[in-house]
Design a protein around this motif. Structure first.
Motif, mmCIF file in Angstrom:
data_model
loop_
_atom_site.group_PDB
_atom_site.id
_atom_site.type_symbol
_atom_site.label_atom_id
_atom_site.label_comp_id
_atom_site.label_asym_id
_atom_site.label_seq_id
_atom_site.Cartn_x
_atom_site.Cartn_y
_atom_site.Cartn_z
ATOM 1 N N THR A 153 -36.197 49.644 11.353
ATOM 2 C CA THR A 153 -35.219 50.024 10.330
ATOM 3 C C THR A 153 -33.973 49.158 10.458
ATOM 4 N N ILE A 154 -33.494 48.999 11.683
ATOM 5 C CA ILE A 154 -32.330 48.141 11.909
ATOM 6 C C ILE A 154 -32.635 46.710 11.480
ATOM 7 N N ALA A 155 -33.798 46.209 11.880
ATOM 8 C CA ALA A 155 -34.161 44.827 11.550
ATOM 9 C C ALA A 155 -34.215 44.617 10.036
ATOM 10 N N MET A 156 -34.762 45.575 9.312
ATOM 11 C CA MET A 156 -34.834 45.451 7.857
ATOM 12 C C MET A 156 -33.453 45.522 7.226
ATOM 13 N N ASP A 157 -32.589 46.378 7.770
ATOM 14 C CA ASP A 157 -31.228 46.478 7.232
ATOM 15 C C ASP A 157 -30.424 45.207 7.503
ATOM 16 N N VAL A 158 -30.617 44.627 8.673
ATOM 17 C CA VAL A 158 -29.941 43.363 8.990
ATOM 18 C C VAL A 158 -30.440 42.257 8.068
ATOM 19 N N GLU A 159 -31.748 42.199 7.870
ATOM 20 C CA GLU A 159 -32.321 41.207 6.956
ATOM 21 C C GLU A 159 -31.755 41.396 5.548
ATOM 22 N N GLY A 160 -31.657 42.646 5.108
ATOM 23 C CA GLY A 160 -31.108 42.914 3.797
ATOM 24 C C GLY A 160 -29.663 42.477 3.668
ATOM 25 N N ALA A 161 -28.879 42.695 4.728
ATOM 26 C CA ALA A 161 -27.481 42.257 4.715
ATOM 27 C C ALA A 161 -27.396 40.740 4.653
ATOM 28 N N LYS A 162 -28.246 40.061 5.393
ATOM 29 C CA LYS A 162 -28.269 38.592 5.370
ATOM 30 C C LYS A 162 -28.560 38.075 3.967
ATOM 31 N N ILE A 163 -29.560 38.647 3.336
ATOM 32 C CA ILE A 163 -29.916 38.227 1.976
ATOM 33 C C ILE A 163 -28.770 38.502 1.013
ATOM 34 N N SER A 164 -28.143 39.658 1.153
ATOM 35 C CA SER A 164 -27.011 40.013 0.291
ATOM 36 C C SER A 164 -25.864 39.025 0.451
ATOM 37 N N LEU A 165 -25.645 38.573 1.679
ATOM 38 C CA LEU A 165 -24.536 37.654 1.951
ATOM 39 C C LEU A 165 -24.786 36.258 1.409
ATOM 40 N N SER A 166 -26.008 35.972 1.002
ATOM 41 C CA SER A 166 -26.267 34.687 0.346
ATOM 42 C C SER A 166 -25.697 34.675 -1.066
ATOM 43 N N GLU A 167 -25.387 35.876 -1.599
ATOM 44 C CA GLU A 167 -24.859 35.981 -2.965
ATOM 45 C C GLU A 167 -23.464 36.592 -3.013
ATOM 46 N N LYS A 168 -23.117 37.420 -2.032
ATOM 47 C CA LYS A 168 -21.857 38.142 -2.044
ATOM 48 C C LYS A 168 -21.070 37.841 -0.767
ATOM 49 N N PRO A 169 -19.743 37.977 -0.829
ATOM 50 C CA PRO A 169 -18.938 37.678 0.364
ATOM 51 C C PRO A 169 -18.974 38.771 1.419
ATOM 52 N N LYS A 170 -19.435 39.965 1.044
ATOM 53 C CA LYS A 170 -19.420 41.081 1.990
ATOM 54 C C LYS A 170 -20.620 41.988 1.757
ATOM 55 N N SER A 171 -21.129 42.573 2.845
ATOM 56 C CA SER A 171 -22.217 43.543 2.761
ATOM 57 C C SER A 171 -21.939 44.633 3.800
ATOM 58 N N SER A 172 -22.848 45.577 3.910
ATOM 59 C CA SER A 172 -22.673 46.641 4.904
ATOM 60 C C SER A 172 -24.025 47.091 5.419
ATOM 61 N N ILE A 173 -24.003 47.652 6.599
ATOM 62 C CA ILE A 173 -25.210 48.205 7.223
ATOM 63 C C ILE A 173 -24.895 49.649 7.598
ATOM 64 N N ALA A 174 -25.574 50.583 6.964
ATOM 65 C CA ALA A 174 -25.337 52.009 7.202
ATOM 66 C C ALA A 174 -26.194 52.482 8.369
ATOM 67 N N LEU A 175 -25.552 53.030 9.379
ATOM 68 C CA LEU A 175 -26.252 53.513 10.581
ATOM 69 C C LEU A 175 -25.952 54.989 10.827
ATOM 70 N N GLY A 176 -25.681 55.714 9.747
ATOM 71 C CA GLY A 176 -25.371 57.132 9.880
ATOM 72 C C GLY A 176 -26.494 57.955 10.459
ATOM 73 N N TRP A 177 -27.720 57.452 10.373
ATOM 74 C CA TRP A 177 -28.858 58.158 10.961
ATOM 75 C C TRP A 177 -28.821 58.101 12.491
ATOM 76 N N ILE A 178 -28.082 57.134 13.034
ATOM 77 C CA ILE A 178 -27.903 57.067 14.493
ATOM 78 C C ILE A 178 -26.772 57.997 14.928
ATOM 79 N N GLU A 179 -25.675 57.895 14.209
ATOM 80 C CA GLU A 179 -24.494 58.703 14.515
ATOM 81 C C GLU A 179 -23.702 58.881 13.218
ATOM 82 N N LYS A 180 -23.317 60.066 12.910
ATOM 83 C CA LYS A 180 -22.641 60.364 11.659
ATOM 84 C C LYS A 180 -21.427 59.451 11.459
ATOM 85 N N GLY A 181 -21.393 58.824 10.281
ATOM 86 C CA GLY A 181 -20.268 57.962 9.937
ATOM 87 C C GLY A 181 -20.351 56.540 10.449
ATOM 88 N N LEU A 182 -21.401 56.215 11.212
ATOM 89 C CA LEU A 182 -21.509 54.870 11.782
ATOM 90 C C LEU A 182 -21.949 53.879 10.705
#
Length: 417
Positions: A298-327
């Motif tokens: 899940t982490i690896a896919m989210d990181v990959e998704g952020a990388k792809i997003s950053l090829s088009e946008k200046p900023k992205s995010s990775i939500a890790l709330g499933w690990i710890e609330k608000g992370l």
């Protein structure tokens, strides 16, 4: 027609056939002509490949996901086994199942048995190790034979991409072909023209050929180590002076082909012990949760998704709330560049090597043909094009150029009758 071109990639796979003298990629998953190089072994003994494999994992089905299957070629892992449920399966058998399933799907589309294949391969499976490189190709040949291919030959992936690009030009030119795949970056300098495209033998037109074992999954790993893994304890201190938490756990968790190692109960036990000796045990608690829930992918896919997003946008995010609330992590394009610039530098160095091989200056290159997912990253693109001041930058079919070129090569080698 029994010929085909097979591009078994680290991230995605395509298989092409000839229809009305034109290379056409087969629809391998619904209407998609690309299929992720992923396999999911269900706990109930069922097996999924491609997008369905990833969906099964994301949906929480019991079982094991494996991605980046090609990356074990050229490593000692290819001769080892991995646990699938209660059994152990050889990595080469995992790859064989996947390629066999792709072949059967393409045969259903083509309406005939596919027997003759030109298989794509990187310029180097293994850098600076000719014996290891030859072994990797031999393993891939054995796998192809085991799934029913009768005549098997290989072509370098950037050369295949050059054959696809050559169909678009109307005059002679010297082109640098850049294929930045999931596992390797490969480059060729080739003399191309409409007249040369009709020739079967092209050896004299290949002026340089080189590659480096750097690909999209490496950018994922470095980005993960830079922005995610520190939140799980990477590079944090142990209670004992001048010692850090062992880094190997985080490198495995950030590497597609090694994630499953971290789910071993013995490894989880070791991490729990490290947690008691860590200066910041709350960070290791996060790591333990990831491992207990087997969510490394899940982490690896989210990181990959952020990388792809950053090829088009200046900023992205990775939500890790499933690990710890608000992370949650905000990731900026400059973060991606900072953490992966060394990879881009290695790619840039190979451009110099190719120019030296060809005996050319950067200004002698008329065009640079860019294919592969990671050419969309601005700093990677710059690493390639900055050396070629006069070259036109041509964007190829990101995931299909190599497969089409391999199919063109198959038609030349085996005929179309």
């Amino acid at each position: 027609m029994s010929i085909c071109g097979l591009d078994f990639g680290t991230s995605n796979t395509t298989l092409g056939t000839i229809i009305s003298d034109v290379p056409v990629l087969a629809a391998l998953e619904g209407d998609h002509v690309t299929i992720p190089s992923a396999i999911f072994y269900r706990a109930d003994a069922g097996v999924h490949i491609g997008r369905r494999a990833i969906e099964a994992y994301v949906e929480g089905d019991a079982g094991r996901l494996m991605r980046s299957l090609k990356s074990v070629l050229g490593t000692s892992l290819i001769d080892e086994t991995t646990r699938v449920g209660r059994e152990r399966v050889r990595f080469r058998d995992v790859i064989a199942y996947y390629i066999g399933a792709v072949k059967r799907r393409a045969e259903q589309v083509a309406g005939c048995q596919l027997l003759q294949v030109v298989h794509g391969r990187p310029v180097h499976f293994v850098e600076d190790d000719p014996a290891g490189d030859a072994k990797a190709e031999a393993v891939l040949r054995d796998i192809a034979e085991s799934v029913g291919f009768r005549d098997i030959s290989f072509q370098f992936e950037p050369i295949a991409a050059a054959l696809d690009y050559e169909r678009q030009i109307n005059s002679e030119e010297i082109a640098l072909i850049s294929d930045i795949g999931g596992g390797t970056s490969d480059f060729s300098i080739v003399r191309l023209s409409p007249e040369r495209h009709r020739h079967t033998e092209r050896k004299d037109d290949i002026l340089a050929n080189d590659g480096v074992r750097v690909g999209g999954t490496d950018f994922d790993r470095y980005l993960s180590l830079g922005v995610v893994m520190p939140l799980l304890g990477y590079r944090s201190a142990m209670k004992r002076a001048e010692l850090d938490v062992p880094s190997g756990y985080f490198h495995d968790l950030a590497t597609w082909s090694s994630i499953n190692r971290m789910y071993d109960p013995k490894v989880i036990g070791q991490v729990r012990q490290v947690r008691y000796e860590a200066e910041r045990p709350e960070l290791l608690d996060r790591l333990v949760r990831v491992l207990d829930e087997q969510r490394g992918h899940t982490i690896a896919m989210d990181v990959e998704g952020a990388k792809i997003s950053l090829s088009e946008k200046p900023k992205s995010s990775i939500a890790l709330g499933w690990i710890e609330k608000g992370l949650e992590i905000d990731v900026k394009r400059k973060d991606l560049v900072n953490h992966t610039q060394r990879l881009a530098d290695r790619i840039e160095a190979r451009i110099d090597i190719c120019l030296q091989q060809a005996g050319l200056a950067g200004a002698d290159i008329d065009a640079v043909f860019l294919t592969g997912g990671s050419v969309q990253l601005a700093h990677v693109r710059k690493a390639i094009t900055s050396k070629l001041p006069a070259a036109r930058a041509i964007d190829g079919d990101t995931f299909g150029a190599v497969g089409k070129g391999l199919t063109i090569e198959a038609a030349r080698r085996y005929g179309t009758s």
